[in-house]
Design a protein around this motif. Structure first.
Motif, short mmCIF file in Angstrom:
data_model
loop_
_atom_site.label_atom_id
_atom_site.label_comp_id
_atom_site.label_asym_id
_atom_site.label_seq_id
_atom_site.Cartn_x
_atom_site.Cartn_y
_atom_site.Cartn_z
N VAL A 13 0.73 -1.06 -0.10
CA VAL A 13 0.09 0.01 -0.20
C VAL A 13 0.82 1.06 -0.05
O VAL A 13 1.86 1.47 0.79
CB VAL A 13 -0.99 -0.02 1.22
N VAL A 14 0.62 2.05 -0.81
CA VAL A 14 1.37 3.39 -1.19
C VAL A 14 0.46 4.56 -1.01
O VAL A 14 -0.86 4.42 -1.40
CB VAL A 14 2.05 3.45 -2.52
N ILE A 15 0.76 5.65 -0.25
CA ILE A 15 -0.09 6.77 -0.53
C ILE A 15 0.11 7.88 -1.24
O ILE A 15 1.20 8.06 -1.47
CB ILE A 15 0.02 7.45 1.34
N ASP A 16 -1.09 8.19 -1.64
CA ASP A 16 -0.86 8.91 -2.79
C ASP A 16 -1.16 10.59 -2.42
O ASP A 16 -2.25 11.26 -2.40
CB ASP A 16 -1.96 8.92 -3.83
N SER A 17 -0.08 11.15 -1.54
CA SER A 17 -0.32 12.53 -0.83
C SER A 17 1.05 12.87 -0.41
O SER A 17 2.05 12.32 -0.35
CB SER A 17 -1.05 12.16 0.51
N GLY A 18 1.14 14.18 -0.39
CA GLY A 18 2.30 14.99 0.21
C GLY A 18 2.11 15.39 1.44
O GLY A 18 2.95 16.30 2.29
N ASP A 19 1.05 15.05 2.17
CA ASP A 19 0.83 15.54 3.67
C ASP A 19 1.14 14.56 4.74
O ASP A 19 0.96 13.48 4.76
CB ASP A 19 -0.93 15.64 3.71
N ILE A 20 2.12 15.25 5.50
CA ILE A 20 3.21 14.41 6.46
C ILE A 20 2.09 13.86 7.38
O ILE A 20 2.24 12.53 7.78
CB ILE A 20 3.89 15.22 7.18
N GLN A 21 0.82 14.45 7.92
CA GLN A 21 0.22 13.91 8.87
C GLN A 21 -0.47 12.84 8.55
O GLN A 21 -0.68 11.80 9.25
CB GLN A 21 -0.99 15.12 9.33
N ASN A 22 -0.99 12.75 7.23
CA ASN A 22 -1.73 11.41 6.62
C ASN A 22 -0.80 10.36 6.64
O ASN A 22 -0.95 9.21 6.62
CB ASN A 22 -2.15 11.78 5.35
N ILE A 23 0.58 10.77 6.35
CA ILE A 23 1.43 9.70 5.81
C ILE A 23 1.82 9.13 7.26
O ILE A 23 2.05 7.91 7.55
CB ILE A 23 2.83 10.06 5.40
N LYS A 24 1.98 9.91 8.47
CA LYS A 24 2.22 9.35 9.79
C LYS A 24 1.03 8.51 10.27
O LYS A 24 1.25 7.66 10.95
CB LYS A 24 2.30 10.41 10.84
N LYS A 25 -0.13 8.86 9.94
CA LYS A 25 -1.56 8.18 10.26
C LYS A 25 -1.47 6.71 9.98
O LYS A 25 -1.74 5.90 10.45
CB LYS A 25 -2.75 8.95 9.98
N TYR A 26 -1.41 6.65 8.11
CA TYR A 26 -1.84 5.51 7.80
C TYR A 26 -0.52 4.63 7.58
O TYR A 26 -0.69 3.35 7.17
CB TYR A 26 -2.21 5.67 6.42
#
Length: 318
Positions: A13-26
């Motif tokens: 699973v890869v996150i399609d985002s540059g948002d650090i908070q979402n990266i830390k969360k998921y």
């Protein structure tokens, strides 16, 4: 076990985002960015200092205003990538200027510049960076040459089987077929059809590529991208990778229903086709697919506009 955790058993699973908070969360393994996501990211408070630092960095290097702006944009892309890499164990995909999509040599030059900044200015090994290039013939040829220098590439804006075939034959590291954008095109152009997951052309395009790659044991990684709903994601469970937006990651995480893995590698492997696509054959095959022609052009145009918008923000602050 929620559906996100279930999915992680079958697929990276890869996150399609540059948002650090979402990266830390998921807690994804890898992350992808593009000009649209970078443009969105620099408006976040946590990244405002990176804009200032990139401008200062660029001014010190000197040169014309145009060079300073281009250098500052590259620095922002790399700096955001570095911040994301601090939060994930895998790789970051950083995109080359979409306006270079039909210029092989300039794409290579820009890719090497990005890799140089990661390695020499931030101490990040190239093995943790994927260079994103549009899946034009010229972009694929750039990737073919970059791969020979151990610069791995993510071929994006992929809509046709011709693009997927040419990428595999060029030993590209990874491709990103755009499921949702294909789905959008068919819904707009054939509105009378009642669409479900079985006749979803975006999902079916990835399934076709997956079967072909596994049948001939191509090493190119398939990473489904651009999803519109959760069912598209679950229908591709078992695919090598899936890059998913934070909204859909949240939806998967909040659902505990079980689902069945859909994609499995073939047990029987065949020898790879001896004849590779020529540029002429690629253009003929790709241009037979009106959807692919329109969506590739549209995608390059939109990413180019976002790149220009990013440059204007830098110029204003500079």
């Amino acid at each position: 076990m929620n559906q996100l955790d279930q999915l992680k058993k079958y697929t990276k699973v890869v996150i399609d985002s540059g948002d650090i908070q979402n990266i830390k969360k998921y807690k994804p393994f890898d992350a992808t960015t593009n000009p649209s996501l970078i443009l969105k990211a620099i408006n976040m408070k946590e990244y405002s200092y990176l804009v200032k630092k990139s401008i200062i960095y660029s001014k010190k290097k000197g040169g014309s205003i145009k060079k300073k702006i281009n250098r500052a944009v590259d620095k922002i892309i790399v700096s955001i990538g570095v911040e994301i890499l601090k939060k994930i164990p895998g790789v970051i995909s950083s995109e080359v200027d979409s306006r270079l999509s039909f210029n092989t040599q300039d794409s290579i030059k820009k890719a090497k510049k990005i890799i140089y900044m990661y390695e020499n200015e931030h101490g990040i090994d190239r093995s943790r960076v994927l260079i994103k290039l549009a899946s034009t013939w010229e972009g694929i040829q750039a990737a073919k040459l970059l791969e020979k220098e151990n610069i791995h590439c993510n071929l994006t804006l992929l809509f046709s089987f011709a693009q997927a075939k040419a990428c595999a034959e060029s030993n590209v590291f990874l491709i990103s077929p755009f499921v949702g954008r294909i789905y959008d095109w068919y819904r707009i152009n054939y509105p009378s059809i009642k669409y479900n997951i079985l006749n979803d052309e975006g999902v079916n395009s990835v399934k076709k590529i997956y079967k072909y790659y596994k049948k001939y044991s191509y090493n190119t990684i398939i990473m489904g991208a651009s999803f519109r709903n959760k069912n598209q994601i679950l229908s591709l469970s078992g695919c090598d990778c899936l890059t998913i937006s934070p909204d859909l990651l949240k939806e998967l995480e909040s659902n505990n229903e079980t689902f069945t893995r859909q994609l499995f590698p073939t047990k029987k492997i065949f020898n790879k086709p001896k004849n590779k696509l020529s540029k002429f054959e690629f253009e003929i095959l790709h241009n037979k697919d009106l959807m692919a022609v329109e969506k590739l052009s549209e995608g390059i145009k939109q990413f180019s506009l976002d790149q220009i918008a990013l440059e204007k923000i830098i110029e204003k602050n500079m």
